[in-house]
Design a protein around this motif. Structure first.
Motif, PDB file in Angstrom:
ATOM      1  N   ALA A  86     -12.738 -22.653  23.082  1.00  0.00           N
ATOM      2  CA  ALA A  86     -12.043 -23.472  24.071  1.00  0.00           C
ATOM      3  C   ALA A  86     -12.772 -24.786  24.307  1.00  0.00           C
ATOM      4  O   ALA A  86     -13.987 -24.872  24.143  1.00  0.00           O
ATOM      5  CB  ALA A  86     -11.917 -22.710  25.394  1.00  0.00           C
ATOM      6  N   GLY A  87     -12.000 -25.759  24.708  1.00  0.00           N
ATOM      7  CA  GLY A  87     -12.560 -27.053  25.048  1.00  0.00           C
ATOM      8  C   GLY A  87     -11.486 -28.092  24.867  1.00  0.00           C
ATOM      9  O   GLY A  87     -10.740 -28.065  23.896  1.00  0.00           O
ATOM     10  N   PHE A  88     -11.367 -28.983  25.819  1.00  0.00           N
ATOM     11  CA  PHE A  88     -10.419 -30.082  25.705  1.00  0.00           C
ATOM     12  C   PHE A  88     -10.763 -31.080  26.790  1.00  0.00           C
ATOM     13  O   PHE A  88     -11.478 -30.756  27.744  1.00  0.00           O
ATOM     14  CB  PHE A  88      -8.972 -29.587  25.860  1.00  0.00           C
ATOM     15  N   ASP A 122     -19.039 -42.170  19.140  1.00  0.00           N
ATOM     16  CA  ASP A 122     -18.882 -42.187  20.594  1.00  0.00           C
ATOM     17  C   ASP A 122     -17.413 -42.397  20.939  1.00  0.00           C
ATOM     18  O   ASP A 122     -16.642 -42.916  20.123  1.00  0.00           O
ATOM     19  CB  ASP A 122     -19.738 -43.292  21.203  1.00  0.00           C
ATOM     20  N   SER A 123     -17.060 -42.024  22.162  1.00  0.00           N
ATOM     21  CA  SER A 123     -15.655 -42.113  22.580  1.00  0.00           C
ATOM     22  C   SER A 123     -15.117 -43.539  22.582  1.00  0.00           C
ATOM     23  O   SER A 123     -13.906 -43.738  22.514  1.00  0.00           O
ATOM     24  CB  SER A 123     -15.483 -41.520  23.983  1.00  0.00           C
ATOM     25  N   ASP A 124     -16.035 -44.524  22.668  1.00  0.00           N
ATOM     26  CA  ASP A 124     -15.541 -45.907  22.705  1.00  0.00           C
ATOM     27  C   ASP A 124     -15.549 -46.565  21.326  1.00  0.00           C
ATOM     28  O   ASP A 124     -15.324 -47.766  21.199  1.00  0.00           O
ATOM     29  CB  ASP A 124     -16.339 -46.743  23.721  1.00  0.00           C
ATOM     30  N   GLU A 131      -7.965 -40.046  19.874  1.00  0.00           N
ATOM     31  CA  GLU A 131      -8.484 -38.713  19.533  1.00  0.00           C
ATOM     32  C   GLU A 131      -9.385 -38.123  20.625  1.00  0.00           C
ATOM     33  O   GLU A 131      -9.739 -36.942  20.541  1.00  0.00           O
ATOM     34  CB  GLU A 131      -9.321 -38.784  18.242  1.00  0.00           C
ATOM     35  N   VAL A 132      -9.758 -38.937  21.611  1.00  0.00           N
ATOM     36  CA  VAL A 132     -10.756 -38.474  22.584  1.00  0.00           C
ATOM     37  C   VAL A 132     -10.201 -37.327  23.434  1.00  0.00           C
ATOM     38  O   VAL A 132      -9.144 -37.446  24.046  1.00  0.00           O
ATOM     39  CB  VAL A 132     -11.226 -39.636  23.488  1.00  0.00           C
ATOM     40  N   GLY A 133     -10.923 -36.210  23.436  1.00  0.00           N
ATOM     41  CA  GLY A 133     -10.542 -35.061  24.261  1.00  0.00           C
ATOM     42  C   GLY A 133      -9.346 -34.284  23.750  1.00  0.00           C
ATOM     43  O   GLY A 133      -8.878 -33.372  24.424  1.00  0.00           O
ATOM     44  N   VAL A 484      -8.289 -39.860  29.304  1.00  0.00           N
ATOM     45  CA  VAL A 484      -9.624 -39.333  28.999  1.00  0.00           C
ATOM     46  C   VAL A 484     -10.456 -40.331  28.186  1.00  0.00           C
ATOM     47  O   VAL A 484     -11.645 -40.511  28.436  1.00  0.00           O
ATOM     48  CB  VAL A 484      -9.519 -38.001  28.222  1.00  0.00           C
ATOM     49  N   GLY A 485      -9.816 -41.002  27.233  1.00  0.00           N
ATOM     50  CA  GLY A 485     -10.522 -41.973  26.405  1.00  0.00           C
ATOM     51  C   GLY A 485     -11.138 -43.074  27.254  1.00  0.00           C
ATOM     52  O   GLY A 485     -12.300 -43.451  27.059  1.00  0.00           O
TER      53      GLY A 485
END
Lengths: 555, 133
Positions: A86-88, A122-124, A131-133, A484-485
């Motif tokens: 699990a994870g999101f 990294d997310s940025d 695609e983030v999260g 989230v991004g």
């Protein structure tokens, strides 16, 4: 007359009867086969056991060659670990899901990371956009990891992390979070997937070329054998190979060939096989064909035990025994009539349990449509609990042993797998076989055959090519908020402004120097993580030194 | 001789699940089309430039990671920027029904979700080409 002769005579009479019956009514199909398209006979008898030596080939649970299981009491001692992947979204959201799962009776955590995290961006980063999260939780630095495990004592849970190319970095973050909780690395239990070879052939989250990737893996083996002794340093995975379309025998073969490559690399790096091999673990798929899957798990244990003993001269029993996690087969889930997936998962669960798994993830019914909701995850977990507590399948060890069918299929899968391993040896091992595209081609051919069989109606998928109904769009799917991004990017900005950037720079410089030489990289990565260097920054240093893998595109 | 239909099969984004894309690529090839498969991790820019370079009639994209709402429309925008309006673009993957109208509005001609038959995809392509005749 001997027993065998009696049976032969009986079989002749039976065959004669069958011939008569067939003259009146033909069977449903001309040829019968397993889910992996291996031929299945009408009947298996003691004659199929001829030449098998029970003591040598099957043996006893907890003893070589481990056909019947790796522990001597198996589920009579304790059940497998019920571990839901699990994870999101953000670390905050995923932390909530973990606490929910623990409250519902899961006995281990399993972290899903988003794709940028798995590929070391990294997310940025520009390539992270959108695609983030999404397929897992976004982790950019130790700060996110602290939130992910907030309120979860790391000396009390075991945690599996599906992370490969940047496995060292995420393991370092886990160790650093534990330090902050006052838990020493020797108290940590869990697994990192850390299996890069199957990323090249089946899963796709590679970063570096094979050689430096193998070095990172070997560094982890060496570091953990001293400092994190209860950690499973790799989970050599057939799961994704099967999901990509392989047969059951190919799943065993390619996984064990990868395993051989890792052991070879570590031995070449100077490690003693019995120092690291006890912490190698495996990960397999539980597909629909119940008996073939059980035979597959049994065959895999026997093949690995033989390889470790005969090829590598391992002596510690723990080096010889193949411990594995199982996940039910995502590729068997249908978007059509999704409730039917609950039944598929139940059969696959039974296969994993009858096959002697050490831990299990059951898929949720809605996963052909989206990430699972809490309600559907609960049913998936309850499925494991029903098999554990109600089915009776757990009360004796390896209950299908001695089945003429299952034993002969166990032999068949072993034989096919060993033939593949010999072919791969002939090419110079798994790394070389992957570089020339052999493994990929074999998997793709099997995947294509499977799809054509479904389209021709030779293979029936209930609700897809038979028993279809008109149905409306599914309701209540989980959506990950696209915000989230932006949230992660904002967090990163704050992190980079607030941390001791001098310490980050010197940690990254030390890592760069280490990567050029041949020091173990784990302590250097751990120091960078403690300084709150981001995952992307650490991976960029390694990208610059190691280069990036270029996929071999094969059709 | 009639020119074969040229198709670019592409995997945009970071998603590594390419079983579907490869099966589709192979079935289109078996149906007589010329297929170029990009491999994994293609940016929308790379996909559009490959489609122009290879002079394809069709772009078929596959995403299973949930990034379709970002990446599919981005490809359409870039095509428009280049003045390309005669390429048929289709998509597939794990895509919720409720996202499909938005993707179609962005110019994706059809979205094929899990369980789709390759024969339906082949038919759709043959019947909806923009450049033919």
């Amino acid at each position: 007359m001997s027993d065998t002769e009696n049976i032969k005579k009986g079989l002749e009479a039976y065959d004669a009867g069958v011939t008569k019956a067939l003259a009146k009514f033909s069977e449903r199909k001309k040829e019968f086969s397993t889910g992996s398209k291996s031929p299945v006979k009408r009947l298996y008898t003691p004659l199929d056991d001829a030449g098998r030596d029970y003591a040598k080939d099957i043996g006893f649970p907890g003893a070589y060659p481990y056909t019947r299981g790796v522990q001597n009491t198996m589920y009579r001692g304790r059940f497998w670990t019920m571990r839901q992947y699990a994870g999101f979204s953000t670390a905050e959201e995923s932390n909530k899901r973990y606490k929910f799962l623990l409250s519902q009776g899961t006995t281990g955590l399993s972290v899903a990371f988003d794709l940028p995290t798995q590929i070391g961006y990294d997310s940025d980063h520009a390539l992270s956009q959108g695609e983030v999260g999404k397929v897992g939780v976004a982790i950019d630095s130790l700060a996110d990891m602290e939130i992910l495990f907030d309120g979860i004592p790391l000396d009390k849970v075991s945690t599996s992390m599906t992370i490969n190319a940047p496995a060292s970095v995420l393991l370092a973050m886990y160790i650093a979070v534990a330090e902050k909780q006052g838990v020493g690395p020797d108290k940590l239990e869990g697994t990192i997937q850390n299996d890069i070879l199957k990323e090249y052939v089946a899963r796709g989250t590679y970063i570096f070329p094979p050689e430096p990737s193998m070095r990172l893996i070997t560094d982890i083996f060496a570091y953990c054998s001293k400092s994190v002794p209860n950690w499973n340093t790799i989970s050599i995975s057939g799961y994704h190979i099967r999901e990509a379309g392989s047969t059951a025998a190919q799943e065993v073969a390619f996984t064990i060939a990868d395993g051989i490559a890792y052991v070879d690399a570590a031995v070449k790096a100077g490690l003693d096989v019995d120092d690291f091999a006890p912490r190698l673990s495996f990960f397999f798929n539980a597909h629909n064909d119940l008996f073939e899957e059980v035979a597959k798990f049994r065959a895999a244990r026997r093949v690995w035990a033989t390889v470790m003993k005969e090829r590598f001269g391992a002596k510690n029993p723990k080096s010889l025994s193949l411990r594995f996690h199982t996940q039910t087969a995502g590729s068997t889930l249908t978007a059509q009539q999704p409730d039917n997936n609950i039944v598929r998962v139940a059969i696959q669960t039974l296969a994993a349990v009858l096959g002697g798994t050490q831990s299990l993830h059951t898929n949720s019914k809605d996963e052909a449509l989206a990430l699972p909701t809490e309600a559907s995850v609960r049913i998936a977990l309850r499925t494991q609990q029903i098999v554990a507590y109600e089915s009776g399948a757990t009360e004796t060890i390896d209950p299908l042993a001695g089945s003429y069918y299952v034993e002969s299929m166990t032999d068949r899968i072993q034989k096919e797998a060993e033939a593949y391993i010999a072919t791969i040896d002939g090419m110079g091992g798994a790394v070389k076989a992957i570089e020339r595209g052999y493994v990929q081609q074999e998997i793709q051919d099997a995947a294509y055959t499977c799809q054509m069989d479904i389209e021709s109606g030779e293979k029936i998928v209930v609700g897809v090519n038979k028993f279809q109904i008109e149905e409306g769009p599914p309701k209540g799917l989980l959506r990950v908020d696209p915000i989230v991004g932006e949230q992660q990017s904002a967090k990163l900005k704050k992190l980079r402004a607030g941390r001791d950037n001098g310490r980050v720079d010197s940690a990254l410089a030390a890592l760069k120097a280490g990567a050029k030489g041949d020091d173990n990289l784990m302590p250097l990565i751990l120091e960078a993580v403690r300084a709150y260097a981001t995952l992307g920054e650490i991976c960029d240093v390694l990208r610059a030194e190691f280069g990036e893998y270029q996929q071999k595109v094969i059709l | 001789m009639e020119r074969k239909i040229r198709v670019l099969v592409a995997k945009p984004g970071l998603d590594g699940h390419d079983r579907g894309a490869k099966v589709i690529a192979r079935s289109l090839r078996d149906a007589g089309m010329e297929v170029i498969y990009t491999g994994l991790r293609q940016t929308p820019e790379q996909i559009v430039s490959a489609s122009v370079q290879e002079d394809v009639d069709v772009i078929a994209m596959s995403i299973l990671s949930g990034a379709h709402n970002h990446l599919f429309p981005r490809v359409m925008e870039l095509l428009k920027d280049k003045g390309v309006d005669d390429v048929l673009v289709v998509g597939g993957g794990v895509i919720p029904d409720e996202d499909i109208p938005g993707l179609k509005a962005a110019g994706i001609a059809a979205v094929f979700t899990p369980g789709s038959a390759t024969t339906d995809i082949i038919e759709f392509i043959k019947n909806n080409l923009k450049r033919r005749e």
